[in-house]
Design a protein around this motif. Structure first.
Motif, PDB file in Angstrom:
ATOM      1  N   LEU A 187       0.820  -1.213   0.000  1.00 51.38           N
ATOM      2  CA  LEU A 187       0.000   0.000   0.000  1.00 51.38           C
ATOM      3  C   LEU A 187       0.853   1.262   0.000  1.00 51.38           C
ATOM      4  CD1 LEU A 187      -2.782  -0.936   2.589  1.00 51.38           C
ATOM      5  CD2 LEU A 187      -2.835  -1.162   0.106  1.00 51.38           C
ATOM      6  N   GLY A 188       2.171   1.110  -0.019  1.00 56.87           N
ATOM      7  CA  GLY A 188       3.050   2.256  -0.027  1.00 56.87           C
ATOM      8  C   GLY A 188       3.357   2.815   1.345  1.00 56.87           C
ATOM      9  N   TRP A 189       3.185   1.990   2.401  1.00 56.22           N
ATOM     10  CA  TRP A 189       3.498   2.462   3.746  1.00 56.22           C
ATOM     11  C   TRP A 189       5.000   2.702   3.872  1.00 56.22           C
ATOM     12  CZ3 TRP A 189       0.164   0.303   8.293  1.00 56.22           C
ATOM     13  CH2 TRP A 189      -1.191   0.396   7.951  1.00 56.22           C
ATOM     14  N   ASP A 190       5.348   3.629   4.732  1.00 58.16           N
ATOM     15  CA  ASP A 190       6.739   4.023   4.906  1.00 58.16           C
ATOM     16  C   ASP A 190       7.507   2.959   5.696  1.00 58.16           C
ATOM     17  OD1 ASP A 190       8.954   5.986   4.844  1.00 58.16           O
ATOM     18  OD2 ASP A 190       8.653   5.988   7.016  1.00 58.16           O
ATOM     19  N   LEU A 191       8.701   2.628   5.241  1.00 54.96           N
ATOM     20  CA  LEU A 191       9.550   1.625   5.878  1.00 54.96           C
ATOM     21  C   LEU A 191      10.833   2.282   6.363  1.00 54.96           C
ATOM     22  CD1 LEU A 191      10.328  -1.364   6.514  1.00 54.96           C
ATOM     23  CD2 LEU A 191      11.290  -1.465   4.212  1.00 54.96           C
ATOM     24  N   GLN A 192      11.118   2.098   7.653  1.00 56.52           N
ATOM     25  CA  GLN A 192      12.349   2.588   8.246  1.00 56.52           C
ATOM     26  C   GLN A 192      12.974   1.468   9.073  1.00 56.52           C
ATOM     27  OE1 GLN A 192      13.595   5.641   7.653  1.00 56.52           O
ATOM     28  NE2 GLN A 192      11.825   6.336   6.443  1.00 56.52           N
ATOM     29  N   HIS A 193      14.276   1.573   9.335  1.00 52.81           N
ATOM     30  CA  HIS A 193      14.938   0.598  10.200  1.00 52.81           C
ATOM     31  C   HIS A 193      16.073   1.288  10.934  1.00 52.81           C
ATOM     32  CE1 HIS A 193      18.347   0.279   7.385  1.00 52.81           C
ATOM     33  NE2 HIS A 193      17.442   0.291   6.422  1.00 52.81           N
ATOM     34  N   ASP A 194      16.457   0.714  12.063  1.00 51.08           N
ATOM     35  CA  ASP A 194      17.547   1.292  12.836  1.00 51.08           C
ATOM     36  C   ASP A 194      18.810   0.454  12.676  1.00 51.08           C
ATOM     37  OD1 ASP A 194      17.248  -0.936  14.481  1.00 51.08           O
ATOM     38  OD2 ASP A 194      16.068   0.137  15.991  1.00 51.08           O
ATOM     39  N   GLU A 195      19.870   0.880  13.354  1.00 50.12           N
ATOM     40  CA  GLU A 195      21.151   0.197  13.198  1.00 50.12           C
ATOM     41  C   GLU A 195      21.177  -1.183  13.835  1.00 50.12           C
ATOM     42  OE1 GLU A 195      21.146   2.806  16.848  1.00 50.12           O
ATOM     43  OE2 GLU A 195      20.588   2.981  14.723  1.00 50.12           O
ATOM     44  N   ASP A 196      20.188  -1.494  14.678  1.00 52.72           N
ATOM     45  CA  ASP A 196      20.130  -2.810  15.317  1.00 52.72           C
ATOM     46  C   ASP A 196      19.367  -3.847  14.501  1.00 52.72           C
ATOM     47  OD1 ASP A 196      21.543  -1.889  17.551  1.00 52.72           O
ATOM     48  OD2 ASP A 196      19.711  -1.129  18.480  1.00 52.72           O
ATOM     49  N   GLY A 197      18.730  -3.431  13.417  1.00 55.31           N
ATOM     50  CA  GLY A 197      17.968  -4.362  12.598  1.00 55.31           C
ATOM     51  C   GLY A 197      16.478  -4.350  12.866  1.00 55.31           C
ATOM     52  N   ASN A 198      15.988  -3.467  13.746  1.00 55.28           N
ATOM     53  CA  ASN A 198      14.557  -3.335  13.964  1.00 55.28           C
ATOM     54  C   ASN A 198      13.927  -2.575  12.801  1.00 55.28           C
ATOM     55  OD1 ASN A 198      14.603  -4.541  16.620  1.00 55.28           O
ATOM     56  ND2 ASN A 198      15.527  -2.630  17.355  1.00 55.28           N
ATOM     57  N   VAL A 199      12.688  -2.947  12.465  1.00 54.81           N
ATOM     58  CA  VAL A 199      11.992  -2.376  11.313  1.00 54.81           C
ATOM     59  C   VAL A 199      10.740  -1.661  11.803  1.00 54.81           C
ATOM     60  CG1 VAL A 199      10.780  -2.902   9.160  1.00 54.81           C
ATOM     61  CG2 VAL A 199      12.883  -4.119   9.742  1.00 54.81           C
ATOM     62  N   TYR A 200      10.464  -0.494  11.197  1.00 56.72           N
ATOM     63  CA  TYR A 200       9.302   0.301  11.572  1.00 56.72           C
ATOM     64  C   TYR A 200       8.521   0.653  10.303  1.00 56.72           C
ATOM     65  CZ  TYR A 200      12.317   0.765  15.641  1.00 56.72           C
ATOM     66  OH  TYR A 200      13.147   0.487  16.705  1.00 56.72           O
ATOM     67  N   VAL A 201       7.229   0.369  10.318  1.00 54.96           N
ATOM     68  CA  VAL A 201       6.370   0.631   9.169  1.00 54.96           C
ATOM     69  C   VAL A 201       5.216   1.525   9.632  1.00 54.96           C
ATOM     70  CG1 VAL A 201       4.870  -0.389   7.414  1.00 54.96           C
ATOM     71  CG2 VAL A 201       6.979  -1.553   8.088  1.00 54.96           C
ATOM     72  N   SER A 202       4.955   2.600   8.889  1.00 53.86           N
ATOM     73  CA  SER A 202       3.917   3.555   9.267  1.00 53.86           C
ATOM     74  C   SER A 202       2.988   3.811   8.096  1.00 53.86           C
ATOM     75  CB  SER A 202       4.535   4.885   9.722  1.00 53.86           C
ATOM     76  OG  SER A 202       5.402   4.695  10.823  1.00 53.86           O
ATOM     77  N   ALA A 203       1.694   3.953   8.409  1.00 52.84           N
ATOM     78  CA  ALA A 203       0.710   4.328   7.401  1.00 52.84           C
ATOM     79  C   ALA A 203       0.968   5.760   6.955  1.00 52.84           C
ATOM     80  CB  ALA A 203      -0.693   4.184   7.965  1.00 52.84           C
ATOM     81  N   PRO A 204       0.512   6.145   5.772  1.00 52.94           N
ATOM     82  CA  PRO A 204       0.750   7.520   5.296  1.00 52.94           C
ATOM     83  C   PRO A 204       0.228   8.598   6.240  1.00 52.94           C
ATOM     84  CG  PRO A 204       0.029   6.121   3.495  1.00 52.94           C
ATOM     85  CD  PRO A 204      -0.101   5.304   4.736  1.00 52.94           C
ATOM     86  N   ASP A 205      -0.891   8.339   6.944  1.00 55.52           N
ATOM     87  CA  ASP A 205      -1.430   9.333   7.871  1.00 55.52           C
ATOM     88  C   ASP A 205      -0.892   9.160   9.289  1.00 55.52           C
ATOM     89  OD1 ASP A 205      -2.702   7.017   8.649  1.00 55.52           O
ATOM     90  OD2 ASP A 205      -4.744   7.742   8.266  1.00 55.52           O
ATOM     91  N   ARG A 206       0.047   8.216   9.482  1.00 58.15           N
ATOM     92  CA  ARG A 206       0.685   7.959  10.780  1.00 58.15           C
ATOM     93  C   ARG A 206      -0.298   7.469  11.837  1.00 58.15           C
ATOM     94  NH1 ARG A 206       5.740   7.437   9.025  1.00 58.15           N
ATOM     95  NH2 ARG A 206       6.266   9.146   7.615  1.00 58.15           N
ATOM     96  N   ARG A 207      -1.439   6.968  11.439  1.00 54.22           N
ATOM     97  CA  ARG A 207      -2.422   6.502  12.414  1.00 54.22           C
ATOM     98  C   ARG A 207      -2.318   5.008  12.694  1.00 54.22           C
ATOM     99  NH1 ARG A 207      -8.145   9.733  11.596  1.00 54.22           N
ATOM    100  NH2 ARG A 207      -7.317  11.833  11.942  1.00 54.22           N
ATOM    101  N   VAL A 208      -1.483   4.321  11.961  1.00 59.26           N
ATOM    102  CA  VAL A 208      -1.183   2.918  12.250  1.00 59.26           C
ATOM    103  C   VAL A 208       0.328   2.741  12.134  1.00 59.26           C
ATOM    104  CG1 VAL A 208      -1.607   0.502  11.708  1.00 59.26           C
ATOM    105  CG2 VAL A 208      -3.408   2.183  11.286  1.00 59.26           C
ATOM    106  N   ARG A 209       0.926   2.120  13.132  1.00 58.26           N
ATOM    107  CA  ARG A 209       2.371   1.939  13.137  1.00 58.26           C
ATOM    108  C   ARG A 209       2.686   0.504  13.552  1.00 58.26           C
ATOM    109  NH1 ARG A 209       3.240   7.189  16.984  1.00 58.26           N
ATOM    110  NH2 ARG A 209       2.056   8.666  15.682  1.00 58.26           N
ATOM    111  N   LEU A 210       3.643  -0.064  12.861  1.00 59.50           N
ATOM    112  CA  LEU A 210       4.078  -1.443  13.134  1.00 59.50           C
ATOM    113  C   LEU A 210       5.557  -1.434  13.457  1.00 59.50           C
ATOM    114  CD1 LEU A 210       3.327  -4.698  11.193  1.00 59.50           C
ATOM    115  CD2 LEU A 210       5.692  -3.953  11.460  1.00 59.50           C
TER     116      LEU A 210
END
Length: 290
Positions: free
Chosen positions: A39-62
């Motif tokens: 769906l085009g959600w934003d994907l980020q990760h940190d230096e430890d290998g954890n992954v963060y995914v956010s909806a475009p409106d930032r109302r759902v975060r994984l």
């Protein structure tokens, strides 16, 4: 419809684990992240290998947290106000089967596309007091049974007693629901809920369709493929491991049959390179004298 696996497909594993709720994790988060990333959600990760995914409106975060502070590998929260406290939250621990997480994120992607009235819709107990328990229906349809009554807890268990789901009534601490196992819903597998092989929790206002997607996947009678060497020790004493059959060869075509027949046909003997003498031939005449 048959739920038997097709051995002709390319399967990632060498054994089937049955019942599937004893299969544990696959060790990769990609299948569960895919529905949201599509769906085009934003994907980020940190230096430890954890992954963060956010909806475009930032109302759902994984958060996919292999290097998190506890065994909560998957944490998914939804917000009515992107800067406020979570409206609901779920947690899947580090042994929770990946297929069940994927069932949740697939349903989440669908409800997100339908709008906030769907993925932020909490159960309205005052209108229909049975609505929250609709998530339990798939389990009951597959033979799960009501557990022994306990004060303030409604529970169902798998037929073999190696999995269960609990719904706690009464008032709960909203913050504790998001950070501990003291949540409205708890799903588990193993020998007991106190020391589960895996567990999942969901807070009070988690939408029923999302919970139902998980219970449908958990109660599916089809086994799950796993690699035998990666199977946790607790599974080997409780689950049934069935070897996955190798792929069947494709049916031969008429051209294949012709080629096979030609290969089996005996080769013709080669013609002699030196002509044989005839027994009836006349002897050679002497040449003329000089």
């Amino acid at each position: 419809m048959s739920h038997q696996p097709d051995p002709r497909h390319d399967i990632d594993g060498d054994v089937y684990v049955s019942p599937r709720y004893l299969a544990s994790t696959t060790g990769t988060g990609d299948p569960a992240l895919a529905p949201l990333l599509a769906l085009g959600w934003d994907l980020q990760h940190d230096e430890d290998g954890n992954v963060y995914v956010s909806a475009p409106d930032r109302r759902v975060r994984l958060g996919y947290l292999p290097e998190g502070e506890d065994d909560g590998l998957w944490r998914i929260n939804a917000y009515k106000d992107p800067f406020g406290p979570p409206t609901w939250g779920v947690c899947f621990n580090d042994r929770f089967p990946t297929e069940f997480v994927a069932a949740f994120t697939t349903a989440l992607a669908t409800t997100y596309e339908q709008g906030p009235d769907t993925h932020l819709a909490s159960p309205v107990v005052g209108i229909d007091e049975h609505e929250p328990f609709l998530a339990v229906v798939p389990l009951l349809q597959q033979g799960w049974e009501m557990a022994r009554p306990r004060r303030g807890v409604f529970a169902v268990n798998a037929p073999d007693g190696l999995a269960g789901m609990e719904f706690t009534t009464g008032d709960l601490d909203p913050e504790a629901e998001l950070t501990t196992r003291d949540a409205r819903w708890q799903l588990w597998a193993g020998k007991s809920i106190d020391r589960p092989a895996w567990y999942a929790t969901a807070s009070t206002d988690t939408p029923v369709p999302l919970l139902t997607a998980v219970t449908q996947s958990v109660s599916d009678p089809a086994p799950l493929p796993r690699w035998r060497q990666d199977t946790y020790s607790y599974i080997k004493g409780m689950a049934q491991l069935t070897p996955i059959l190798p792929p069947e060869p494709p049916a031969p075509t008429p051209l294949d049959v012709q080629r096979t027949a030609a290969a089996r046909r005996p080769a013709a003997l080669p013609a002699p390179s030196v002509p044989r003498r005839s027994t009836t031939s006349r002897p050679a005449l002497p040449g003329p004298r000089r």
